[in-house]
Design an enzyme around this catalytic site. Structure first.
Site, PDB file in Angstrom:
ATOM      1  N   GLU A  97       0.824  -1.211   0.000  1.00  0.00           N
ATOM      2  CA  GLU A  97       0.000   0.000   0.000  1.00  0.00           C
ATOM      3  C   GLU A  97       0.859   1.263   0.000  1.00  0.00           C
ATOM      4  O   GLU A  97       0.547   2.246  -0.678  1.00  0.00           O
ATOM      5  CB  GLU A  97      -0.936   0.009   1.213  1.00  0.00           C
ATOM      6  CG  GLU A  97      -1.962  -1.101   1.240  1.00  0.00           C
ATOM      7  CD  GLU A  97      -3.089  -0.910   0.239  1.00  0.00           C
ATOM      8  OE1 GLU A  97      -3.072   0.089  -0.506  1.00  0.00           O
ATOM      9  OE2 GLU A  97      -3.982  -1.767   0.207  1.00  0.00           O
ATOM     10  N   ARG A 114       0.674   3.815  -3.293  1.00  0.00           N
ATOM     11  CA  ARG A 114       0.040   5.099  -3.013  1.00  0.00           C
ATOM     12  C   ARG A 114       1.076   6.213  -2.817  1.00  0.00           C
ATOM     13  O   ARG A 114       0.966   7.279  -3.436  1.00  0.00           O
ATOM     14  CB  ARG A 114      -0.840   5.003  -1.765  1.00  0.00           C
ATOM     15  CG  ARG A 114      -1.972   3.994  -1.884  1.00  0.00           C
ATOM     16  CD  ARG A 114      -2.829   3.961  -0.631  1.00  0.00           C
ATOM     17  NE  ARG A 114      -3.671   2.770  -0.580  1.00  0.00           N
ATOM     18  CZ  ARG A 114      -4.982   2.781  -0.350  1.00  0.00           C
ATOM     19  NH1 ARG A 114      -5.616   3.916  -0.160  1.00  0.00           N
ATOM     20  NH2 ARG A 114      -5.664   1.655  -0.304  1.00  0.00           N
ATOM     21  N   ASP A 133      -4.491 -10.010  -8.161  1.00  0.00           N
ATOM     22  CA  ASP A 133      -4.732  -9.158  -9.327  1.00  0.00           C
ATOM     23  C   ASP A 133      -3.521  -8.433  -9.902  1.00  0.00           C
ATOM     24  O   ASP A 133      -3.107  -8.656 -11.053  1.00  0.00           O
ATOM     25  CB  ASP A 133      -5.834  -8.140  -9.002  1.00  0.00           C
ATOM     26  CG  ASP A 133      -5.629  -7.426  -7.671  1.00  0.00           C
ATOM     27  OD1 ASP A 133      -4.574  -7.605  -7.038  1.00  0.00           O
ATOM     28  OD2 ASP A 133      -6.534  -6.660  -7.265  1.00  0.00           O
ATOM     29  N   GLU A 189     -12.060  -0.054 -10.469  1.00  0.00           N
ATOM     30  CA  GLU A 189     -11.606  -1.011 -11.484  1.00  0.00           C
ATOM     31  C   GLU A 189     -12.460  -1.024 -12.750  1.00  0.00           C
ATOM     32  O   GLU A 189     -11.944  -1.128 -13.866  1.00  0.00           O
ATOM     33  CB  GLU A 189     -11.532  -2.417 -10.879  1.00  0.00           C
ATOM     34  CG  GLU A 189     -10.383  -2.615  -9.924  1.00  0.00           C
ATOM     35  CD  GLU A 189     -10.609  -1.943  -8.585  1.00  0.00           C
ATOM     36  OE1 GLU A 189      -9.616  -1.639  -7.884  1.00  0.00           O
ATOM     37  OE2 GLU A 189     -11.791  -1.696  -8.229  1.00  0.00           O
TER      38      GLU A 189
END
Length: 579
Positions: A192, A196, A324, A457
């Protein structure tokens, strides 16, 4: 009739009309000479005026050319767009030359609506949660769910820049320069924090060429690097930003997560390219080397990997949560390296994985919606996360470099999956998608986990498909989704998710990726493809665009060629928490 003619003749010889009669001047030579002199002077005056006008126009043209030359010199210094090129690519809405780029009036209106939504979200954050990680709109306060790193602010930098919000960007930039401190006693997610924070800072650097962003990106990346100090090169997924001490969370039984370990390559390669220090790229690419060793014939890896042995643990195979973006980055690192020989193995791994994806594809009855199953051992599970709706965009992005027949197959699959993802939204009372869906014979699909946390998404894939096909259907679908967010998630103090897409009951969190991804992708969906062109930029999994830089075996990191690749412009996934 005769009398009337006589009167006209008499009038001509005595009235003002006599001056038009040549005979009048023949009888008066002095007046003839005077007339000749007047005629000559009038002629000279006329031609002199014409000459002055011509000289004026010539001088203005010369000055215009000089101005263009000076502007060109300025562009070469500052990287401003060269406006004479109709195929010019742009990094900010304010830089688009509207004379060269035609924008459909409907799309322009939609863009403005999305910009207004971004401004509402941003101003709400500024008012109630400035400098904190996330806004809680209903209680009108901030919360530091990422250790107090200003996550929403950093995630929003490039969106503000691209939309042309100059004052807001500068205010955020000043906070990063003067207040952002990474020396926190906080157990950070390597994944993360990379997508980010490192990604957001690098994107802001690539767009603005402000060295401060690059220095901040180095600072946080250096704090994350010890996570890769494992026997296999597969990183631990958590680390204390102040003290180091990397580890994995207890609930994984010591394993590392596939997506969390294979989704730092774009950012760390970019950081090495920009700084000339190879250590970031080496750490991230060692991970891929290990994945390449254990990649099965179908290219599909389970979501848990042992960081000590480097082997895969028995676990779920999915293109949803925890799997993913590993597949996404195999394709995008190849694009980031400009598809050269040095990154060819990424493309090969990705193509092998896509063959595996095809074995997971099924269709519903009776409506023939195409979906991607999850896999446990040899069994397929008829479940698909909304997170997996990034796949249509990925397939479209990767389809163009196959041969014609395979390219058509992959693009067709992308279109079919996008239709399913859009139906995730259309099939609920609020027209917002749930977190995941189950598929049943004869019943198409039903929502499973029913919250919506403002995820991006589906609109991400719609943006890719519109750019590759030009089909305005994808813009209309995106607009419908945006209107559903406006109707159900917008409140006076920001945007919130829904606890239940069936009832519309609201939560109390404005996710950072709503500003970083959802609104940015919607904005780009309605913008000319020249704005953040796929020819020049590749998006990380948090929608932060990074400049494409050619890689080859002879290029030294940090060379002048690499550093100058960024033209200056003036001016989970994601584990989102649900409250």
């Amino acid at each position: 009739m005769a009398r009337g003619g006589g009167r006209l003749s008499s009038s001509s010889s005595s009235g003002p009309w006599r001056y038009l009669n040549p005979a009048y001047y023949l009888k008066r030579p002095k007046r003839l000479a005077l007339l000749f002199v007047v005629f000559v002077f009038a002629t000279f005056a006329f031609w002199d005026r014409q000459s002055l006008v011509s000289e004026y126009e010539s001088e203005m043209a010369r000055l215009g050319e000089e101005l263009s030359r000076l502007q060109e010199q300025l562009r070469n210094i500052e990287g401003m767009p060269k406006k004479q090129n109709p195929n010019q690519h742009y990094t900010s809405d304010k830089l688009i030359d509207k004379k060269l780029v035609e924008i459909d009036p409907i799309n322009n209106e939609r863009r403005e609506k999305v910009k207004e939504a971004m401004l509402h979200a941003w101003n709400s954050y500024v008012t109630y949660a400035w400098g904190q990680d996330e806004l809680q709109p209903q209680s009108r306060n901030g919360v530091n769910s990422f250790g107090g790193l200003g996550a929403t602010l950093i995630d929003s930098l490039d969106t503000l820049y691209i939309m042309g919000f100059e004052d807001e960007f500068k205010k955020a930039r000043d906070w990063v320069a003067n207040s952002l401190d990474f020396n926190k006693d906080y157990e950070a997610s390597v994944f993360e924090t990379t997508i980010r924070v490192v990604g957001g800072l690098l994107s802001a650097y690539d767009l603005s060429n402000d060295e401060m962003f690059l220095e901040k990106a180095k600072d946080i990346a250096n704090r994350l690097l010890p996570a890769w100090d494992t026997p296999s090169g597969i990183p631990y997924n958590s680390i204390n930003l102040m003290h180091g001490r990397p580890h994995n969370p207890g609930w994984t039984n010591g394993d590392s997560i596939l997506a969390d370990s294979g989704t730092e390559q774009l950012e760390f390669i970019a950081l090495s390219q920009r700084t000339g220090d190879p250590k970031y790229q080496e750490k991230a690419e060692n991970t891929i080397k290990q994945f390449e060793k254990i990649l099965p014939n179908d290219g599909l890896l389970p979501i848990f990997i042992n960081p000590h042995s480097g082997s895969a643990s028995y676990s779920t195979i999915t293109f949803g949560a925890m799997g993913d973006s590993f597949y996404e980055y195999l394709l995008k690192v190849w694009i980031q390296g400009n598809k050269t020989e040095s990154v060819k193995h990424y493309r090969k791994m990705w193509e092998k994985s896509m063959e595996g994806l095809l074995t997971l594809v099924k269709k519903t009855t009776p409506s023939s919606f195409t979906y991607i199953c999850e896999k446990n051992g040899d069994s397929l599970h008829d479940k698909m996360d909304e997170l997996a709706c990034f796949a249509p965009g990925m397939l479209a992005l990767g389809s163009t470099d196959y041969g014609p027949e395979k390219s058509k197959q992959m693009l067709t699959l992308a279109k079919e999956l996008a239709k399913t993802c859009y139906n995730f939204y259309e099939s609920t009372p609020t027209k917002l998608a749930g977190e995941n869906y189950f598929f049943h014979s004869g019943q198409d699909m039903s929502v499973g986990t029913s919250w919506n946390i403002l995820r991006p998404e589906t609109v991400e894939s719609l943006m890719y498909l519109y750019r590759f096909t030009g089909d305005k259907t994808y813009q209309d679908w995106g607009w419908n989704i945006f209107q559903a967010f406006e109707k159900n998630s917008r409140i006076e103090s920001g945007y919130v998710g829904l606890k239940d897409v069936n009832t519309g009951n609201k939560d109390n969190k404005m996710q950072t990726f709503f500003l970083a991804e959802t609104l940015k992708y919607l904005y780009l969906l309605f913008s000319p493809p020249s704005l953040i062109s796929f020819d020049e930029w590749v998006f990380n999994t948090e929608a932060h665009p990074l400049k494409i830089v050619t890689r080859n075996g002879n290029t030294k990191l940090g060379s002048q060629e690499t550093k100058n690749s960024n033209q200056v412009r003036p001016f989970g996934r994601k584990e989102g928490r649900q409250n």
